[in-house]
Design an enzyme around this catalytic site. Structure first.
Site, PDB file in Angstrom:
ATOM      1  N   HIS A  17       0.838  -1.192   0.000  1.00 61.33           N
ATOM      2  CA  HIS A  17       0.000   0.000   0.000  1.00 61.33           C
ATOM      3  C   HIS A  17       0.879   1.250   0.000  1.00 61.33           C
ATOM      4  O   HIS A  17       2.047   1.208   0.388  1.00 61.33           O
ATOM      5  CB  HIS A  17      -0.935  -0.009   1.211  1.00 61.33           C
ATOM      6  N   GLU A  48       1.019   4.021   1.803  1.00 68.59           N
ATOM      7  CA  GLU A  48       1.613   4.499   3.056  1.00 68.59           C
ATOM      8  C   GLU A  48       2.724   3.567   3.525  1.00 68.59           C
ATOM      9  O   GLU A  48       3.730   4.023   4.075  1.00 68.59           O
ATOM     10  CB  GLU A  48       0.561   4.711   4.149  1.00 68.59           C
ATOM     11  N   CYS A  91      -5.839   1.202   5.757  1.00 69.56           N
ATOM     12  CA  CYS A  91      -6.509  -0.026   6.171  1.00 69.56           C
ATOM     13  C   CYS A  91      -6.010  -0.391   7.572  1.00 69.56           C
ATOM     14  O   CYS A  91      -5.087   0.242   8.095  1.00 69.56           O
ATOM     15  CB  CYS A  91      -6.209  -1.157   5.181  1.00 69.56           C
ATOM     16  N   CYS A 105      -2.154  -1.241   7.642  1.00 72.15           N
ATOM     17  CA  CYS A 105      -1.278  -0.073   7.490  1.00 72.15           C
ATOM     18  C   CYS A 105      -1.396   0.893   8.661  1.00 72.15           C
ATOM     19  O   CYS A 105      -0.440   1.583   8.994  1.00 72.15           O
ATOM     20  CB  CYS A 105      -1.567   0.641   6.173  1.00 72.15           C
TER      21      CYS A 105
END
Length: 143
Positions: free
Chosen positions: A70, A72, A98, A101
């Site tokens: 992802h 981040e 999410c 993360c």
């Protein structure tokens, strides 16, 4: 920094995160992230496959491959490989983190998350709020 000035900076950095997300090869969703500390961009990232893998993010059925990183996570990992620190930084991201993360965001020391779109599962945001991370939702960027 005054509230009005902070808002202008928040929108500008969020627009940069959106542009960064356009670099993603993922078809289902392109997500961009920028990490800012002391008014300086210290990292950036977008969702995609790990280094050395083909840039295709989806399998034959159109589902995102499990190993896609992802935005981040990519941005935080970039900082980890540098001399910088995310301590007290702000994460600007086009899609809220999410739950997986959100743990990385908190553990990295990021104190503020500014996001444009809310992820369908809000447990990541709930976790960050419980951890004391300041959350700011800016759905419209006036462009």
């Amino acid at each position: 920094m005054s509230g009005k000035k902070q808002e202008r900076y928040d929108k500008a950095y969020l627009k940069m995160a959106r542009e960064w997300g356009k670099l993603s090869h993922c078809k289902r969703k392109q997500v961009g992230a920028i990490i800012v500390k002391d008014r300086m961009i210290i990292s950036d990232g977008y969702n995609g496959t790990p280094t050395g893998f083909e840039n295709v993010c989806e399998d034959e059925e159109g589902y995102t491959k499990w190993y896609v990183l992802h935005a981040e996570a990519n941005a935080i990992l970039k900082v980890a490989a540098s001399t910088q620190s995310c301590e007290d930084a702000t994460l600007y991201i086009t899609l809220s983190p999410c739950k997986e993360c959100s743990k990385l965001v908190h553990q990295a020391g990021i104190r503020r998350v500014v996001y444009q779109q809310a992820y369908k599962d809000d447990s990541g945001l709930q976790f960050l709020a419980k951890a004391g991370v300041e959350l700011k939702h800016i759905p419209h960027l006036d462009d």
